[in-house]
Design a protein around this motif. Structure first.
Motif, short mmCIF file in Angstrom:
data_model
loop_
_atom_site.label_atom_id
_atom_site.label_comp_id
_atom_site.label_asym_id
_atom_site.label_seq_id
_atom_site.Cartn_x
_atom_site.Cartn_y
_atom_site.Cartn_z
N ILE A 81 -7.92 -0.88 5.22
CA ILE A 81 -9.33 -0.50 5.42
C ILE A 81 -10.10 -0.42 4.11
O ILE A 81 -11.31 -0.23 4.13
CB ILE A 81 -9.48 0.83 6.20
N LEU A 94 -12.93 -3.16 -9.22
CA LEU A 94 -11.52 -3.37 -9.56
C LEU A 94 -11.43 -4.06 -10.92
O LEU A 94 -12.32 -4.81 -11.29
CB LEU A 94 -10.85 -4.24 -8.48
N GLY A 125 0.84 -1.19 0.00
CA GLY A 125 0.00 0.00 0.00
C GLY A 125 0.88 1.25 0.00
O GLY A 125 2.11 1.17 -0.17
N ASN A 145 -0.91 0.40 -5.11
CA ASN A 145 -0.34 1.69 -5.51
C ASN A 145 -0.47 1.91 -7.01
O ASN A 145 -0.36 0.97 -7.80
CB ASN A 145 1.12 1.78 -5.09
N HIS A 178 -5.52 -1.14 -8.02
CA HIS A 178 -6.23 0.14 -8.14
C HIS A 178 -5.78 0.94 -9.36
O HIS A 178 -5.94 2.15 -9.41
CB HIS A 178 -6.08 0.96 -6.84
N PHE A 236 -13.37 5.15 -5.55
CA PHE A 236 -14.35 4.57 -4.63
C PHE A 236 -15.67 4.34 -5.36
O PHE A 236 -16.13 5.20 -6.12
CB PHE A 236 -14.56 5.48 -3.42
C1 BJW Z 1 4.25 2.95 6.22
C2 BJW Z 1 5.23 3.86 6.09
C3 BJW Z 1 6.44 3.41 5.80
C4 BJW Z 1 3.38 5.00 6.51
N1 BJW Z 1 6.62 2.07 5.66
N2 BJW Z 1 4.32 1.67 6.12
C5 BJW Z 1 -17.96 -0.41 3.96
C6 BJW Z 1 -17.40 -1.66 4.17
C7 BJW Z 1 -16.66 -2.28 3.16
C8 BJW Z 1 -16.47 -1.66 1.93
C9 BJW Z 1 -17.03 -0.42 1.75
C10 BJW Z 1 -17.77 0.18 2.73
N3 BJW Z 1 -18.16 1.39 2.26
C11 BJW Z 1 -17.69 1.55 1.02
C12 BJW Z 1 -17.01 0.45 0.68
C13 BJW Z 1 -16.33 0.18 -0.56
C14 BJW Z 1 -15.02 0.93 -0.69
C15 BJW Z 1 -14.23 0.86 0.60
O1 BJW Z 1 -13.49 -0.07 0.86
N4 BJW Z 1 -14.36 1.86 1.45
C16 BJW Z 1 -13.70 1.86 2.76
C17 BJW Z 1 -12.85 3.11 2.88
C18 BJW Z 1 -14.73 1.73 3.82
N5 BJW Z 1 -14.32 0.26 -1.76
C19 BJW Z 1 -14.55 0.58 -3.03
O2 BJW Z 1 -15.30 1.47 -3.36
C20 BJW Z 1 -13.87 -0.28 -4.05
N6 BJW Z 1 -14.78 -0.71 -5.01
C21 BJW Z 1 -15.84 -1.46 -4.69
O3 BJW Z 1 -16.08 -1.86 -3.57
O4 BJW Z 1 -16.63 -1.72 -5.77
C22 BJW Z 1 -17.86 -2.42 -5.59
C23 BJW Z 1 -18.39 -2.65 -6.98
C24 BJW Z 1 -18.49 -3.92 -7.46
C25 BJW Z 1 -18.98 -4.13 -8.76
C26 BJW Z 1 -19.32 -3.03 -9.55
C27 BJW Z 1 -19.19 -1.75 -9.07
C28 BJW Z 1 -18.71 -1.56 -7.78
C29 BJW Z 1 -12.81 0.54 -4.81
C30 BJW Z 1 -11.72 1.00 -3.92
C31 BJW Z 1 -10.79 1.91 -4.74
C32 BJW Z 1 -9.73 2.56 -3.86
N7 BJW Z 1 -9.10 3.58 -4.63
C33 BJW Z 1 -8.00 4.33 -4.02
C34 BJW Z 1 -7.57 5.44 -5.03
C35 BJW Z 1 -6.74 4.83 -6.15
C36 BJW Z 1 -6.26 5.89 -7.11
C37 BJW Z 1 -5.37 6.91 -6.46
O5 BJW Z 1 -4.29 6.57 -5.93
O6 BJW Z 1 -5.75 8.09 -6.48
O7 BJW Z 1 -6.91 3.47 -3.72
S1 BJW Z 1 -8.42 5.02 -2.43
C38 BJW Z 1 -6.83 4.75 -1.70
O8 BJW Z 1 -6.93 3.76 -0.65
C39 BJW Z 1 -5.97 4.13 -2.80
C40 BJW Z 1 -5.18 3.13 -2.04
O9 BJW Z 1 -4.69 2.13 -2.91
C41 BJW Z 1 -6.19 2.61 -1.05
C42 BJW Z 1 -5.58 1.95 0.15
O10 BJW Z 1 -4.83 2.87 0.89
P1 BJW Z 1 -3.43 2.40 1.52
O11 BJW Z 1 -2.52 2.01 0.44
O12 BJW Z 1 -3.69 1.41 2.59
O13 BJW Z 1 -2.86 3.77 2.10
P2 BJW Z 1 -3.17 4.53 3.47
O14 BJW Z 1 -2.75 5.92 3.28
O15 BJW Z 1 -4.56 4.29 3.93
O16 BJW Z 1 -2.26 3.81 4.56
C43 BJW Z 1 -0.86 3.94 4.52
C44 BJW Z 1 -0.28 2.97 5.53
O17 BJW Z 1 1.14 3.01 5.40
C45 BJW Z 1 -0.58 3.34 6.99
O18 BJW Z 1 -0.98 2.16 7.67
C46 BJW Z 1 0.75 3.84 7.52
O19 BJW Z 1 0.95 3.55 8.91
C47 BJW Z 1 1.71 3.08 6.68
N8 BJW Z 1 3.01 3.69 6.50
N9 BJW Z 1 4.67 5.15 6.27
C48 BJW Z 1 5.56 1.24 5.81
N10 BJW Z 1 7.50 4.22 5.63
#
Ligand code: BJW
Length: 252
Positions: A203, A177, A27, A106, A123, A173
């Motif tokens: 999350i 995928l 991530g 990413n 993503h 969102f």
């Molecule tokens: C370090 C560090 C260091 C810091 N070393 N670590 C309720 C329940 C379940 C699901 C849902 C819900 N409500 C809505 C949903 C669905 C939704 C979702 O999951 N929402 C949640 C937030 C609740 N999901 C979706 O909408 C997905 N689609 C879907 O469900 O479709 C259904 C469908 C089916 C069929 C037809 C139509 C629809 C799509 C999700 C898309 C996510 N997109 C993004 C943007 C991508 C483009 C862009 O980059 O602009 O993806 S959002 C963003 O979050 C991005 C990331 O890939 C993703 C995850 O984030 P990540 O990578 O975990 O980053 P951070 O910032 O959150 O965390 C960083 C971590 O690193 C931290 O833990 C730090 O501690 C750590 N860290 N420095 C190691 N040096």
């Protein structure tokens, strides 16, 4: 030297050493030490007024495509000017002698530039713009990010075929995928002897379900994250180390 060190659990090191097939699930934290802000960290400069979670949505694109296009161009420029960190390089090194399948959330290309093969960009990518209407890949040179450094809004280019706006090739969102990226990721997780999770808050679904399933199937899961994540309490080994410190220690 005063380089940071990290104590790794012997069982985690041993599980990786013995594994023929390793899936690495990354991530935004994976790229943090390359200078790329994580998704849930505050953005800087031009973009500090905007919440990434609100810009990465179909609604933001519908409201203000030039704002969203400008943001992605700015990010593409940041990544282009950044380099893989020691964590990316360690994962590429880990792939010598065993099969390492990188499944990343990413949209950057830092794993590839470090020498890893990424089997799944769950993503999407900063480098695969497509028509928002007909879906054709767009390869025009006006998708180059240079202008976006000083401008908040950049008009997206136009599809040469259907004349609709070109959009970033990423998953917002509420969007599904890409089916091939999802099925490759499922296969990688199902085939692995060990899973390494790096730098994700765990999350965002359905991506976060992949390591959860591996844990249910009894596959050892090793997490590297300087902070606890939503996955930390469930994984086999949760290691409080950053990507650029923890992964080189694992590989050495
Ligand atoms: C370090 C560090 C260091 C810091 N070393 N670590 C309720 C329940 C379940 C699901 C849902 C819900 N409500 C809505 C949903 C669905 C939704 C979702 O999951 N929402 C949640 C937030 C609740 N999901 C979706 O909408 C997905 N689609 C879907 O469900 O479709 C259904 C469908 C089916 C069929 C037809 C139509 C629809 C799509 C999700 C898309 C996510 N997109 C993004 C943007 C991508 C483009 C862009 O980059 O602009 O993806 S959002 C963003 O979050 C991005 C990331 O890939 C993703 C995850 O984030 P990540 O990578 O975990 O980053 P951070 O910032 O959150 O965390 C960083 C971590 O690193 C931290 O833990 C730090 O501690 C750590 N860290 N420095 C190691 N040096």
């Amino acid at each position: 030297s005063d380089a940071p060190t990290v104590e790794l659990p012997a069982a985690a090191v041993e599980a990786v050493r013995r594994a023929d097939w390793v899936t690495v699930f990354t991530g935004a934290g994976m790229s943090a030490e390359s200078g790329i802000a994580t998704f849930r960290d505050a953005e800087v400069g031009l973009w500090e007024r905007f919440d990434p979670a609100e810009l990465a949505t179909p609604e933001a694109w519908a409201d203000d495509p030039a704002l969203v296009w400008g943001w992605y161009q700015w990010r593409a420029r940041l990544v282009r000017d950044a380099s893989p960190n020691p964590g990316h390089l360690a994962l590429a090194e880990l792939g010598r002698g065993r099969t390492v399948m990188v499944v990343t959330q990413n949209v950057d290309d830092l794993h590839e530039r470090a020498g890893s093969e990424v089997i799944s960009h769950l993503h999407g990518s900063l480098y695969s713009p497509r028509c928002s209407n007909c879906g054709r890949p767009y390869d025009g040179t006006d998708a180059e990010p240079d202008r976006a450094v000083h401008e908040l809004r950049v008009e997206p280019p136009t599809c040469p075929v259907c004349l609709s706006a070109v959009r970033p090739g990423v998953v917002w969102f509420g969007e599904a995928l890409p089916a091939d990226a999802w099925s490759k990721a499922e296969k990688a997780f199902a085939a692995s002897d060990v899973v390494i999770v790096v730098g994700t808050s765990g999350i965002v679904y359905p991506a976060a379900a992949l390591p959860e399933r591996a844990m249910s199937a009894g596959v050892p899961v090793i997490e590297f994250n300087p902070e606890p994540s939503a996955l930390s309490s469930q994984v086999t080994h949760s290691i409080r180390a950053s990507a650029a410190v923890g992964l080189p220690a694992l590989v050495e």
